[in-house]
Design an enzyme around this catalytic site. Structure first.
Site, short mmCIF file in Angstrom:
data_model
loop_
_atom_site.label_atom_id
_atom_site.label_comp_id
_atom_site.label_asym_id
_atom_site.label_seq_id
_atom_site.Cartn_x
_atom_site.Cartn_y
_atom_site.Cartn_z
N ASP A 434 0.83 -1.21 0.00
CA ASP A 434 0.00 0.00 0.00
C ASP A 434 0.86 1.26 0.00
O ASP A 434 2.08 1.22 0.26
CB ASP A 434 -0.91 -0.03 1.24
CG ASP A 434 -2.28 0.58 0.99
OD1 ASP A 434 -2.39 1.44 0.10
OD2 ASP A 434 -3.23 0.18 1.69
N ASP A 499 -11.12 1.60 -2.90
CA ASP A 499 -11.70 1.27 -1.59
C ASP A 499 -13.21 1.39 -1.61
O ASP A 499 -13.87 1.06 -0.63
CB ASP A 499 -11.15 2.22 -0.51
CG ASP A 499 -9.75 1.81 -0.06
OD1 ASP A 499 -9.35 0.67 -0.33
OD2 ASP A 499 -9.07 2.64 0.57
C1 GLA Z 1 -5.87 1.62 2.18
C2 GLA Z 1 -6.31 0.46 1.32
C3 GLA Z 1 -7.33 -0.36 2.06
C4 GLA Z 1 -6.73 -0.85 3.36
C5 GLA Z 1 -6.26 0.33 4.18
C6 GLA Z 1 -5.53 -0.11 5.41
O1 GLA Z 1 -6.89 2.54 2.33
O2 GLA Z 1 -6.83 0.91 0.10
O3 GLA Z 1 -7.73 -1.45 1.26
O4 GLA Z 1 -5.68 -1.72 3.08
O5 GLA Z 1 -5.40 1.17 3.43
O6 GLA Z 1 -5.13 0.93 6.19
#
Ligand code: GLA
Length: 694
Positions: A434, A499
């Site tokens: 990420d 997300d």
């Molecule tokens: C980001 C990702 C999510 C999750 C969060 C965790 O927003 O897109 O899928 O992994 O971080 O903090």
């Protein structure tokens, strides 16, 4: 496609053609002799070349701009050598006055019909050269171009499509966030008059680059446009000492006479050709369960094991432990940088959970965000100077975190070591990698801008992890789809597209993704209802059918479903498993029909899966979808294999009932011209058809 560059006595070759396939050889002079200077212009003709300079005879956008303490501001490459090798052309261009040596490479992959173009500039002078712009390529766009199709986006709203007329002056997309961005890859499509999904001339580009970038289209006074694309450079970011060289990222460029779908199919083929799968071939894309939206930071070993059991019971094949597992990570204010399991949540480390997952027949994946650090972490307390910053200015946190300067070997060594220990100690076969903020105040220890080196450092770190752990797959994520590009596509295996798991929002987001990337890279999960990102409610079947064409997964706790719903989710998982080989190869076509009907077809004319989606309630009678790829395909058996609806069930009857079961035979040309009759579909519904030539 073909491209034609005319080699001239002095200077870079001239662009004569980038478009439909030519039946060369024919005499060049008869093809494109434009040597007719316009009035009020220099007495020599100055057509668009592959490498126009700045400040001498060319007044359009240049391939580069640079200077030495304000001098040597002008450039023109009078000397050029051209080397042809296996479908590629290398240009070595010299400007003896400004002391510049520019190497350009243009390679055409005939399989995908995608060009890979790049440029690299050497400072051959004896003083430092300040480079402010170096395009990977400068391409001609025909004067018949009418429309730019591009994308914008933000967190939870990636890939928002826009179509606008070709500019009278210029069109620019500049990204200065240090990241690809939620608009999707640095790329665009230029449509010729009459171009649509299935037909017409489309030129398209995307940079293989995960940082700041610039795409610019500029009108030429004599007609047509030029398109330049490259990394956007911050002031002072590219200072070349004598002898030093600067490389552009690769630009992928394609042309198709077959509309937007033709151009996207070329991109899909190019991305597939650049893929590096463990073992050399893509394994069937396993069904995921990602823990994030089930329990966020609220981890404990027992709960996670129980979640894994519930995942395995419905057919999940890869269990991904998301954020919240490492030291001090009880919320998003602390812990990033300290990549050791939190002893309060996992007193025995992650081993028991990982082994439990593997013993249940699933792969174990782990979330990491290596390039980040929370000020509240042991790493930051130990190495506050590892974070990007500008002296004299307060550090600017986003999501309570700062960015580590991964251009530094010692920072990369630390991060590699931390990940390597985890990968060696645990049966991890997957990392969700990420990057949850933009780069701001991104200065290095000597006060210089660090955007560009940050991307190169991240690439180096990922490449090293992959080299040491070749069996591990990586998912690229940046707050959802903030780092989706061909640079990451060569070093990772899946993109977390958004997300936002609201299936209505997802329809547009996923269609935008498919403009650039093939479906097997598209992480698509069934989320909870109401959706956490939007609060909207959709039926489980509609959520599942919307995720089905991607790399399928689950982002909810099956315990929150009642028995029938859990059984239904297990059934959709089984449907995905039975279809995935067909979903993840072949071509993808997108289409639109009247009254808000959207469709997506995958496979080949002989063997097609067609997804028809309706979001809004119908205004009229059910229509037809025209499937142009079936023209001349003989008899095609159409089977309605799934329907998924949020509201009233699809009430087929008559011809639609006949499409169920063994299906109904149609002429392919009929399906292309008159179209496949649709079942009546309610709002938020999907119908899936399987079509086979018989
Ligand atoms: C980001 C990702 C999510 C999750 C969060 C965790 O927003 O897109 O899928 O992994 O971080 O903090």
């Amino acid at each position: 496609m073909s491209l034609l560059l005319e080699v001239v006595a002095s200077g870079p070759p001239l662009w004569r053609h980038w478009g439909g396939r030519l039946d060369l050889p024919v005499g060049l002079a008869s093809l494109a002799d434009t040597r007719r200077p316009l009035s009020f212009s220099p007495d020599i003709d100055v057509p668009v070349s592959a490498a126009p300079g700045f400040g001498i005879d060319w007044l359009g956008q240049p391939i580069l701009t640079a200077h030495r303490s304000g001098r040597d501001f002008a450039s023109r490459f009078d000397t050029c050598s051209v080397v042809e090798r296996d479908g590629a052309i290398d240009l070595c261009l010299i400007d003896e006055v400004a002391c510049l040596a520019l190497d350009m490479s243009i390679a055409l992959d005939p399989e995908s019909d995608v060009l890979t173009l790049s440029a690299s500039l050497a400072n051959t002078g004896d003083e430092t050269l300040d480079l402010s712009w170096l395009a990977a390529a400068l391409l001609p766009l025909p004067d018949t171009s009418t429309t730019i199709r591009s994308f914008t986006g933000r967190h939870n709203a990636e890939f928002q499509e826009h179509r606008e007329p070709m500019p009278a002056h210029g069109w620019v997309r500049e990204e200065r966030r240090g990241l690809t961005g939620h608009a999707g890859p640095p790329g665009l499509f230029v449509m010729g008059g009459g171009a649509g999904w299935h037909e017409g001339a489309v030129h398209a580009v995307q940079l293989a680059w995960s940082g700041n970038h610039r795409l610019a289209i500029e009108r030429l006074a004599e007609g047509g446009w030029t398109l330049a694309a490259g990394a956007w450079l911050a002031p002072g970011e590219a200072r070349l000492a004598p002898g030093e060289r600067w490389h552009s990222p690769d630009l992928l460029a394609t042309y198709s006479p077959d509309g937007l779908n033709g151009a996207s199919a070329n991109f899909h083929a190019a991305i597939r050709a650049r893929s590096a799968w463990p073992g050399g071939v893509m394994a069937p894309r396993p069904v995921h369960l990602n823990s994030w939206e089930s329990l966020y930071f609220d981890h404990d070993e027992k709960r996670l094991m129980a979640l894994a059991d519930r995942a395995a019971a419905i057919g999940v094949e890869r269990f991904v432990l998301d954020d919240g597992w490492f030291t001090g990570r009880d919320d998003d204010r602390a812990g990033l940088g300290d990549w050791t399991p939190d002893r309060a949540k996992y007193p025995r480390g992650l081993g028991p959970l990982a082994n439990h997952v593997v013993a249940s027949g699933m792969q174990f994946g782990l979330w990491v965000e290596p390039e980040m650090v929370n000020p509240d972490s042991d790493l930051f307390r130990l190495h506050p100077h590892w974070a990007l910053r500008i002296d004299g200015r307060a550090p600017l946190t986003a999501r309570n975190q700062l960015v580590l300067d991964v251009s530094h070997q010692e920072v990369r060594d630390y991060l590699f070591g931390a990940l390597d220990v985890l990968l060696r100690a645990l049966p991890i076969t997957y990392l969700k990698w990420d990057h949850n903020r933009h780069l701001m105040a991104a200065g290095g220890s000597a006060g210089q801008a660090r955007y560009h080196t940050q991307v190169l450092g991240a690439y180096e770190l990922i490449d090293k992890i992959r080299a040491e752990h070749p069996a591990v797959e990586i998912e690229a994520c940046a707050g959802g789809g903030g780092r989706i590009d061909a640079g990451m596509a060569t070093r990772t295996h899946r993109f977390w597209v958004s997300d936002n798991l609201d299936a209505v929002s997802r329809v547009a987001i996923q269609r935008g993704f498919l403009a650039f990337m093939p479906p097997e890279r598209m992480g698509a999960h069934v989320g909870a209802s109401p959706a956490h990102a939007t609060g909207r409610t959709q039926a489980l079947a509609f959520r599942a059918a919307t995720a089905l064409p991607g790399h399928f997964g689950v982002e909810l706790d099956p315990a929150t479903l009642d028995d029938p719903a859990r059984a239904m989710l297990a059934r959709w998982i089984a449907v995905y498993v039975s279809l995935r080989d067909r979903l993840h190869q072949g071509r993808t076509w997108l289409g639109e029909e009247a009254d808000g009907v959207l469709w997506q077809a995958v496979g080949s004319p002989a063997h097609l899966l067609v997804f028809v989606t309706r979001i809004e309630p119908p205004a009229g009678r059910p229509g037809h979808i025209r499937l142009p790829m079936l023209r001349g395909a003989g008899t095609v058996r159409v089977r309605l294999i799934e329907t998924a609806s949020s509201g009233a069930a699809n009430t087929g009857g008559g011809v639609f009932d006949r499409m169920a079961g063994d299906g109904e035979g149609y002429s392919g040309t009929w399906l292309a011209e008159a179209g496949l009759p649709l079942p009546p579909m309610s709002a938020e519904s999907v119908a899936v058809f399987a079509l086979e030539a018989v």
